[in-house]
Design an enzyme around this catalytic site. Structure first.
Site, mmCIF file in Angstrom:
data_model
loop_
_atom_site.group_PDB
_atom_site.id
_atom_site.type_symbol
_atom_site.label_atom_id
_atom_site.label_comp_id
_atom_site.label_asym_id
_atom_site.label_seq_id
_atom_site.Cartn_x
_atom_site.Cartn_y
_atom_site.Cartn_z
ATOM 1 N N LYS A 139 0.734 -1.009 0.312
ATOM 2 C CA LYS A 139 0.546 -0.334 -0.006
ATOM 3 C C LYS A 139 0.718 1.043 -0.137
ATOM 4 O O LYS A 139 1.418 1.797 1.167
ATOM 5 C CB LYS A 139 -0.763 -0.131 1.490
ATOM 6 C CG LYS A 139 -2.448 0.508 1.208
ATOM 7 C CD LYS A 139 -2.120 2.079 1.080
ATOM 8 C CE LYS A 139 -2.179 2.967 2.145
ATOM 9 N NZ LYS A 139 -1.164 4.232 1.533
ATOM 10 N N GLU A 157 9.268 1.730 11.051
ATOM 11 C CA GLU A 157 10.258 2.529 10.970
ATOM 12 C C GLU A 157 9.468 3.502 10.831
ATOM 13 O O GLU A 157 8.785 4.446 9.681
ATOM 14 C CB GLU A 157 11.335 2.423 9.508
ATOM 15 C CG GLU A 157 12.740 3.202 9.161
ATOM 16 C CD GLU A 157 12.584 4.511 8.994
ATOM 17 O OE1 GLU A 157 12.372 5.343 9.579
ATOM 18 O OE2 GLU A 157 12.246 4.298 7.731
ATOM 19 N N CYS A 186 13.870 10.634 7.257
ATOM 20 C CA CYS A 186 13.855 10.811 8.867
ATOM 21 C C CYS A 186 14.208 10.150 8.555
ATOM 22 O O CYS A 186 14.370 10.989 10.341
ATOM 23 C CB CYS A 186 12.599 9.082 8.512
ATOM 24 S SG CYS A 186 13.310 8.237 7.477
ATOM 25 N N GLU A 215 9.268 16.149 15.110
ATOM 26 C CA GLU A 215 9.291 16.604 13.904
ATOM 27 C C GLU A 215 8.597 17.259 12.476
ATOM 28 O O GLU A 215 7.659 17.454 12.745
ATOM 29 C CB GLU A 215 9.294 14.355 13.131
ATOM 30 C CG GLU A 215 9.357 14.815 11.778
ATOM 31 C CD GLU A 215 9.194 13.215 11.280
ATOM 32 O OE1 GLU A 215 8.519 11.947 11.603
ATOM 33 O OE2 GLU A 215 10.690 12.616 10.867
HETATM 34 P P1 NAI Z 1 1.551 9.126 7.730
HETATM 35 O O1 NAI Z 1 2.331 8.456 8.602
HETATM 36 O O2 NAI Z 1 0.326 9.088 8.038
HETATM 37 O O3 NAI Z 1 1.567 8.227 6.055
HETATM 38 C C1 NAI Z 1 2.663 7.191 5.957
HETATM 39 C C2 NAI Z 1 1.995 5.856 5.466
HETATM 40 O O4 NAI Z 1 1.138 5.080 5.895
HETATM 41 C C3 NAI Z 1 1.265 5.967 3.956
HETATM 42 O O5 NAI Z 1 0.788 4.538 2.561
HETATM 43 C C4 NAI Z 1 -0.396 5.603 4.693
HETATM 44 O O6 NAI Z 1 -1.562 6.370 3.543
HETATM 45 C C5 NAI Z 1 -0.431 4.883 5.959
HETATM 46 N N1 NAI Z 1 -1.541 5.463 6.699
HETATM 47 C C6 NAI Z 1 -2.316 6.196 7.123
HETATM 48 N N2 NAI Z 1 -3.025 6.302 8.314
HETATM 49 C C7 NAI Z 1 -2.385 4.909 8.623
HETATM 50 C C8 NAI Z 1 -3.633 4.104 9.398
HETATM 51 N N3 NAI Z 1 -4.348 4.940 10.300
HETATM 52 N N4 NAI Z 1 -3.086 2.769 9.099
HETATM 53 C C9 NAI Z 1 -2.361 1.680 7.934
HETATM 54 N N5 NAI Z 1 -1.752 2.688 7.107
HETATM 55 C C10 NAI Z 1 -1.897 4.689 7.804
HETATM 56 O O7 NAI Z 1 2.372 10.511 7.666
HETATM 57 P P2 NAI Z 1 1.846 11.499 7.159
HETATM 58 O O8 NAI Z 1 0.761 11.664 7.226
HETATM 59 O O9 NAI Z 1 1.919 11.330 5.273
HETATM 60 O O10 NAI Z 1 2.855 12.716 7.456
HETATM 61 C C11 NAI Z 1 2.795 13.181 8.336
HETATM 62 C C12 NAI Z 1 4.234 12.991 9.218
HETATM 63 O O11 NAI Z 1 4.410 11.676 9.232
HETATM 64 C C13 NAI Z 1 5.245 13.892 8.802
HETATM 65 O O12 NAI Z 1 5.483 15.147 8.520
HETATM 66 C C14 NAI Z 1 6.708 13.328 9.043
HETATM 67 O O13 NAI Z 1 6.713 14.065 9.903
HETATM 68 C C15 NAI Z 1 6.243 12.057 9.364
HETATM 69 N N6 NAI Z 1 6.472 10.914 8.211
HETATM 70 C C16 NAI Z 1 7.448 9.995 8.548
HETATM 71 C C17 NAI Z 1 8.179 8.993 7.912
HETATM 72 C C18 NAI Z 1 8.893 8.939 7.449
HETATM 73 O O14 NAI Z 1 9.892 8.102 6.949
HETATM 74 N N7 NAI Z 1 9.422 7.885 9.047
HETATM 75 C C19 NAI Z 1 7.149 9.117 6.224
HETATM 76 C C20 NAI Z 1 6.055 9.908 5.924
HETATM 77 C C21 NAI Z 1 5.298 11.100 6.974
#
Ligand code: NAI
Ligand code: MG
Length: 485
Positions: free
Chosen positions: A178, A253, A287, A386
């Site tokens: 996904k 991660e 990240c 972050e």
């Molecule tokens: P997010 O954690 O919501 O999205 C990452 C993935 O998780 C996407 O594929 C999303 O569709 C999926 N996802 C979201 N809610 C979910 C749920 N309840 N169950 C299963 N999958 C789910 O991150 P978002 O909202 O895009 O970004 C927000 C903040 O998260 C960023 O500003 C950053 O601080 C952090 N982030 C950190 C990342 C990293 O590499 N560690 C990558 C992306 C975001």
């Protein structure tokens, strides 16, 4: 460059529409242009994909495939990515907003190297013979964990997909992926190439969609054995809780607030360059971004001046231009979030040294100039949370103990940097930092063979590295054989 865009669900080696018939747009954040309407996968589609991946996992074709052959398929997939490298680079840049030279010269080659590395691992996964008492032969088998649900973010779309996919397939798992809703395009292209490489139907299914719809359904699905997630800490916590319902193996991660520590005895020029790329590379949507720059007080002012100059040299522009150093922030929502942190830095009393301006390029897009805050104290919001944007927080420190204390004073523990010419100090700090990765006199170094992942609320489990892959994507069976006849 080919401009064909794959926009549907990839299930059992075929393109399908979502059961609901719905789509969602993915945009180019540098122009605001809608690139494609993507099939909006949800629970019914996840179910179809899991059934397909379960069938593939249990099929003799995949289960009994000689591991050398699995390795050859992975190698072939690497060749196909290589052959389409320009198209991958262009798709990634258009979908994410990062400069083309980063996509083409860093992201795509890294993905290729991961497939090649794990191609080599496929036939080197084996258990051991254990000297147990009595007339028994005891040995272990390393068996694939089963159907893996991979949920990936938008910052390194192709690369992080490769971090999950290459080791999972090398270990003999099947995968339902996904990808992030902001950037689904390279994952969909990759799926088609995996079929071309010869992976049987169902070994890789890709279901784009939203986190709360497709992502949550994948985590809850009883037919999925493990979840491999990269994304925010908040969602990681929800995933761990939800996966407990079906006792899935989970690896997370998550976010970071990584300290980049500059001692007075460092090579100042190198440290400034490293601190600058540590936070501004990838628009700071990384990240492991070195978002807290800890600087020894005696060099603090000179350092801030030099960092300001470098930040001001980070040209904001069209991501396809070779001179561009800062591309577009991935989405308007993300830019709003980052701007919220810029405001909080100002209102909590940090000094805005440079940047912090929302700009457009040719009248469009979500851009932000490279931003440096100084006089930041460790408890300020911009030093704790972050930001995930090109915003550096410079914090002064007095001595080595002070540096370590400030560095560890966060709930996160992903990465860290240390700049010093004193080798003893470098190793001491590396040991005392609560972080999964420490870079000494360097930053943002990665290799398919070197494990990557966090301490504390930055998660658990590791991506990359042979051992980490085996821990994550296999399970151990202990076999006892009576040998006394
Ligand atoms: P997010 O954690 O919501 O999205 C990452 C993935 O998780 C996407 O594929 C999303 O569709 C999926 N996802 C979201 N809610 C979910 C749920 N309840 N169950 C299963 N999958 C789910 O991150 P978002 O909202 O895009 O970004 C927000 C903040 O998260 C960023 O500003 C950053 O601080 C952090 N982030 C950190 C990342 C990293 O590499 N560690 C990558 C992306 C975001
Ligand atoms: Mg996009």
């Amino acid at each position: 460059m080919s401009s064909e865009i794959r926009s549907r669900l990839w299930i059992h080696n075929q393109w399908e529409d979502a059961a609901s018939g719905e789509t969602f747009p993915t945009t180019n954040p540098a122009t605001g242009e809608t690139l494609a309407h993507i099939a909006r996968g949800a629970a019914a589609d996840i179910d179809r994909a899991v059934v397909s991946s379960r069938e593939a996992f249990e099929s003799p074709e995949w289960r009994r495939m000689d591991p050398h052959k699995r390795g050859r398929l992975l190698w072939k997939l690497a060749d196909l990515i290589q052959a389409n490298a320009d198209e991958f680079g262009s798709l990634e840049t258009r979908d994410n907003g990062k400069p083309y030279f980063e996509s083409r010269k860093i992201d795509v080659p890294s993905a290729i190297s991961q497939f090649r590395y794990f191609a080599g691992l496929a036939d080197k996964i084996y258990g051991e013979v254990i000297p147990v008492p009595g007339p028994f032969l005891n040995y272990t088998l390393k068996e694939p964990v089963g159907v893996v649900g991979a949920i990936t973010p938008w910052n390194f779309p192709l690369n992080i997909v490769s971090w999950k996919l290459a080791p999972a397939l090398a270990c003999g798992c099947t995968v339902v992926l996904k990808p992030a809703e902001q950037t689904p395009l390279t994952a969909l292209f990759l799926a088609e190439l995996a079929a071309e490489a010869g992976f049987p139907a169902g070994v890789l299914n890709v279901v784009p969609g939203f986190g709360t719809e497709a992502g949550a359904a994948l985590v809850e699905h009883a037919g999925v054995d493990a979840i491999s997630f990269t994304g925010s800490t908040a969602v990681g916590k929800q995933i761990a809780a939800s996966a407990a319902g079906t006792v899935k193996k989970v690896s997370l991660e998550l976010g970071g607030k990584s300290p980049n520590i500059v001692f007075a005895d460092a090579d100042l020029k190198a440290a400034v360059r490293g601190a600058s790329t540590g936070i501004f590379y990838g628009k700071g949507e990384v990240c492991a971004a070195g978002s807290r720059i800890l600087v020894e007080r005696s060099i603090h002012d000179d350092f801030v001046e030099a960092l300001k100059a470098r930040a001001e040299g980070m040209t904001v522009g069209d991501p396809m231009e070779s001179t561009t150093r800062l591309g577009a922030i991935v989405s308007e929502a993300q830019l709003d979030r980052v701007m919220g942190y810029v405001e909080s830095g100002k209102s909590e009393g940090a000094r805005l040294v440079t940047g912090g301006e929302r700009v457009q390029v040719d009248g469009a897009g979500n851009f932000l100039t490279a931003t440096v805050f100084a006089d930041v104290t460790p408890e300020m919001t911009i030093a704790q949370e972050e930001i995930f944007g090109p915003v550096a927080a410079v914090i002064p420190f007095d001595d080595i103990d002070d540096a370590i204390r400030i560095a560890n004073d966060t709930r996160m523990g992903l990465a860290a940097g240390v700049w010093t010419r004193d080798i003893g100090k470098a190793h001491r700090v590396a040991r005392e930092l609560q972080a999964g990765i420490v870079w000494v006199n360097s930053y943002n170094m990665y290799d398919a063979g070197s494990p990557f992942g966090g301490y504390k609320e930055s998660g658990y489990g590791r991506d990359l590295g042979a051992q980490a892959a085996i821990e994550k994507y296999t399970q151990t069976k202990s076999v006892w054989v009576a040998v006394d006849g």
